[in-house]
Write an enzyme that holds these catalytic residues in place. Sequence first.
Site, short mmCIF file in Angstrom:
data_model
loop_
_atom_site.label_atom_id
_atom_site.label_comp_id
_atom_site.label_asym_id
_atom_site.label_seq_id
_atom_site.Cartn_x
_atom_site.Cartn_y
_atom_site.Cartn_z
N SER A 252 -2.52 -2.85 1.25
CA SER A 252 -2.99 -3.95 0.24
C SER A 252 -3.65 -3.66 -0.74
O SER A 252 -3.79 -2.48 -1.11
CB SER A 252 -3.62 -5.18 1.26
OG SER A 252 -4.94 -4.58 1.48
N LYS A 253 -3.93 -4.50 -1.63
CA LYS A 253 -4.23 -4.32 -3.05
C LYS A 253 -5.73 -3.62 -2.89
O LYS A 253 -6.05 -3.01 -3.86
CB LYS A 253 -4.26 -5.55 -3.89
CG LYS A 253 -2.88 -5.97 -4.18
CD LYS A 253 -2.95 -7.10 -5.43
CE LYS A 253 -1.27 -7.12 -5.73
NZ LYS A 253 -1.51 -8.56 -6.95
N ARG A 254 -6.54 -3.77 -1.84
CA ARG A 254 -7.53 -3.31 -1.73
C ARG A 254 -7.65 -1.86 -1.50
O ARG A 254 -8.85 -1.26 -1.71
CB ARG A 254 -8.38 -3.97 -0.72
CG ARG A 254 -7.86 -3.60 0.86
CD ARG A 254 -8.64 -4.69 2.02
NE ARG A 254 -8.14 -4.11 3.24
CZ ARG A 254 -8.60 -3.15 4.09
NH1 ARG A 254 -9.72 -2.40 3.61
NH2 ARG A 254 -8.10 -2.87 5.23
#
Length: 488
Positions: A252-254
Amino acid sequence: MENIRVRIAPSPSGNLHIGTARTALFNYLYAKKTGGEFVLRIEDTDLERSNQEYTQNIFDSLKALGLQWDEGPDVGGKYGPYYQSERFDIYPKYAQILLDKGYAYECFCTPEELEAEKEEAVKNHKAYVYSRKCMNLTEEQKAELRAKGVKPSIRFKVEHKELIFNDLVKGELKFDTNLIGDFVIMKSNGTPTYNFAVVIDDMLMKVSHIIRGEDHISNTPKQILIYEALGAEVPKFGHLGMILAPDRSKLSKRHGATAVSDFVKQGYLTDALINFVALLGWAPSDGVEIKPVEDIAKDFRIHDVSSSNSIFEYDKLNWMNGQYIKKMDISKLTDMALPFLSKYDSKEFGEFTLSKMSRENLEKMIEITREPITTLSELEHDCAYFFGEDVDYTEGMETLQKLEAKTVLNRVMELINDWNFNDDESIHNVLADLRTEFKEKHSMKPKETMWAVRAAVTGRTRGADMAKTMTILGKETCIKRIKKALEF
């Protein structure tokens, strides 16, 4: 020989994810290896989430990666249209065929009734499957419900059996269709469900092999049942392991960039990115990891793709991108680097802006700064001291405040007017002489001598080749900066 046709069918509800790009790549590689055709279809039936901007991002990202399709929305083909939203008139026809053959039936259950069934199953600790309460409704009952304004969905009637198919990646897979239940193929509003639409589209587009992520495995038995009911040839399926983050959670973007366009914005070369993605679940037979897509396609073997999940190692991507940067033609690399240096074209840099630097010096600057970088975005920092009359001395302050630095810089100022700034080799030689002089007369380590010069000219204690840096900056700028540094 079998006519190989594969496809990628992304939904334009977001920018092209790196996982979807990997699926597209493996389909593309399989098509190239087998002499087959690679088809792009846009599944834009979710009108609320679909966006033309995302569709364009899909086109741009796939093209940037070199994955050009043989058929698709923009290039056409004999099996179009290639936007699913333009195919809505097709699906009811095949739903009617299934109704007529007895493989499907109308379901008048309301959402509330279905929810009650699910709650009952949960209460009894059972997996929910539809009760088939509408399967045996009489025509009179159906007419009565229609008169009340109830619009039916259409459900596929699942035959109870063990369904077995040989997955190209995972081998033999078995499913008990008793656990599936009769599923909806056409919603009450007249739109097809995913599992129905995708079968009809793949069937009519003569897709022979479906290579996709393993998150679709649960859809496969439903789709095979529809193929069989329509008397169509069932394509061969291959399900790829998922791409996970380094901590083995969902990527994910994290964790960092996840969309192809985000990687490009951060300065990753698309050749490096596609090379890296090819190694997520597959390995070249010769063990050589860095190679162009054309060579990967010649070696690609779908049966050798790992069935396990793959870890997206950002560190390895950075390393590989750095290798591509080091090997790229300097003129091409300079062109690609310019957008990442655009901030240096503002008025605050006076006469020392990007646009006023000669092409020769631009290429020389990129050449001497590219060695340590892993992404092009790092050039904004690494090239900063080439722009503007002054530099930021924060990083080099500690070096400049030492007495030895003042001694070195005063000596440089005595000599610098005689240095030839039009010749890298000449500057290299005088700096070498300077190091020798301070080692013999002042017992200074050569690196300490150069730290003083570098800190004065660039504001830093490490960076690109000093002789070439000074020739790019020129005598006048070097003198001004050294004089200012001496003030410390």
